[in-house]
Design an enzyme around this catalytic site. Structure first.
Site, PDB file in Angstrom:
ATOM      1  N   LYS A 156       0.825  -1.218   0.000  1.00  0.00           N
ATOM      2  CA  LYS A 156       0.000   0.000   0.000  1.00  0.00           C
ATOM      3  C   LYS A 156       0.850   1.256   0.000  1.00  0.00           C
ATOM      4  CE  LYS A 156       0.594   1.156   4.525  1.00  0.00           C
ATOM      5  NZ  LYS A 156       0.814   2.453   5.168  1.00  0.00           N
TER       6      LYS A 156
ATOM      7  N   SER B 203       0.009  11.246   4.864  1.00  0.00           N
ATOM      8  CA  SER B 203       0.826  10.086   4.519  1.00  0.00           C
ATOM      9  C   SER B 203       2.133  10.537   3.878  1.00  0.00           C
ATOM     10  CB  SER B 203       0.058   9.184   3.544  1.00  0.00           C
ATOM     11  OG  SER B 203       0.931   8.330   2.840  1.00  0.00           O
ATOM     12  N   ARG B 204       3.249  10.085   4.423  1.00  0.00           N
ATOM     13  CA  ARG B 204       4.550  10.440   3.852  1.00  0.00           C
ATOM     14  C   ARG B 204       4.697   9.908   2.432  1.00  0.00           C
ATOM     15  NH1 ARG B 204       8.947   9.308   8.720  1.00  0.00           N
ATOM     16  NH2 ARG B 204       8.232  10.953  10.150  1.00  0.00           N
ATOM     17  N   ASN B 205       4.175   8.707   2.195  1.00  0.00           N
ATOM     18  CA  ASN B 205       4.287   8.119   0.865  1.00  0.00           C
ATOM     19  C   ASN B 205       3.460   8.903  -0.157  1.00  0.00           C
ATOM     20  OD1 ASN B 205       5.825   5.385   1.246  1.00  0.00           O
ATOM     21  ND2 ASN B 205       4.421   5.533   2.973  1.00  0.00           N
TER      22      ASN B 205
ATOM     23  N   GLU C 171       8.734   4.486   3.434  1.00  0.00           N
ATOM     24  CA  GLU C 171       8.944   3.043   3.277  1.00  0.00           C
ATOM     25  C   GLU C 171       8.683   2.559   1.855  1.00  0.00           C
ATOM     26  OE1 GLU C 171      10.381   1.149   5.311  1.00  0.00           O
ATOM     27  OE2 GLU C 171       9.709   1.351   7.388  1.00  0.00           O
TER      28      GLU C 171
END
Length: 331
Positions: A189, A252-254, A279
């Site tokens: 995800k 969200s960092r992503n 990540e």
């Protein structure tokens, strides 16, 4: 009161320490940084990572992994996925036969392509390994907002025991013995969230982002099934729930990292300037290694990998995705 150890005192580890304390446990955090340990013990706050949130006196800190391991039967390991093996190696001499290690990072080890449960089996085989995954930003957990997660363990009764130890009216665990789906869902995800951020940053439209998230879930489920995961588990908090949150929120960092790529048109500048733990960057490589070994098609993850590491520009990347053969729904 139960004793719970936290290895890793970044914002996520500190937030989980708060959750454990709210559930009525004594908590000992292991912090490499002596200033963080001192801040927790003397000021009752993590001045570096969570400065505005007071910590109860039931949360203490130490710099020694041995002390945290000796203190607690249950250890929440909150370091990054790529650091998990090295930290488990440091923990190994202090593992007891009744030690339960809860893996909280979301990712696949890049060097081996292995899930973190496999890494734990290699490094600390005598410990019982559990997984904590699901939709929950550290800041929201720290602020005691409503969160639902998945706790997974192969051993019957362990997930239920952990849920009793950690569950509160605002932190609700769901249980499973399927440890594959939470790990694949929690890992893949992040890659899909980068792609979703790219779509948003490049202003491709809400329809494109909805389609990408939907097909991204299909890739998650396909890989999980190939590794022995249960589709019903993937439909829960650790799969669909985590994807919906991570791929649609600027917190969200992503997603935020992908958004910068979308604005720039390529990944060069965001990759050079990134200083946060995202990540999905490393997971993109690890996932493709795993998918190729299993002969599984994962076109979105493959495209993200090419954009991140092969300099692929967004326009040809989108053209490549959109030129794929038409398929039946659900395949």
């Amino acid at each position: 009161m139960n004793n719970i150890g936290i290895i890793g005192t970044g914002i996520f580890g500190t937030a989980l320490a708060l959750t454990a304390a709210r559930a009525g446990n004594n908590v000992l955090c292991q912090a490499r940084d002596k200033n963080v340990a001192a801040s927790i013990n003397l000021q009752h706050r993590n001045a570096k990572y969570l400065p505005d949130t007071p910590l109860p006196p039931t949360i203490r800190a130490t710099q020694e992994i041995s002390e945290a391991m000796d203190f607690a039967e249950v250890i929440l390991l909150t370091v990054s996925a790529q650091a998990t093996r090295s930290v488990l190696q440091q923990m190994r001499p202090f593992v007891k036969k009744d030690t339960i290690i809860v893996l909280c990072a979301k990712g696949i080890e890049l060097s081996s392509g292995k899930m973190l449960s496999e890494v734990a089996q290699e490094e600390v085989p005598e410990a019982t390994t559990a997984i904590l995954s699901g939709p929950g930003f550290a800041a929201d957990i720290a602020q005691n907002k409503l969160i639902s997660v998945t706790i997974a363990c192969k051993k019957e009764g362990i997930a239920a025991r952990l849920a009793q130890m950690l569950g509160t009216p605002s932190f609700r665990p769901y249980l499973t013995t399927d440890i594959i789906s939470p790990q694949i869902g929690g890992s893949v995800k992040n890659v899909i969230a980068i792609a979703s951020g790219v779509v948003e940053g490049a202003q491709f439209g809400d329809g494109a982002r909805a389609a990408l998230i939907t097909r991204g879930f299909n890739e998650m489920a396909r890989l999980s099934k190939a590794l022995g995961g249960n589709f019903q588990t993937m439909m829960g908090m650790c799969g669909l729930g985590d994807l919906v949150m991570t791929a649609s929120c600027s917190q969200s960092r992503n997603f935020s990292f992908g958004y910068e790529i979308g604005v720039c048109g390529n990944a060069q500048k965001p990759m050079e300037e990134n200083t946060k733990t995202v990540e999905g960057i490393y997971t993109a490589q690890a996932v493709m290694k795993c998918a190729k070994e299993l002969g599984i098609e994962m076109p979105i993850c493959e495209t993200v990998n090419h954009v991140l590491f092969d300099g692929l520009e967004l326009k040809p990347a989108m053209e490549k995705l959109m030129s794929r053969p038409y398929k039946e729904e659900g395949i």
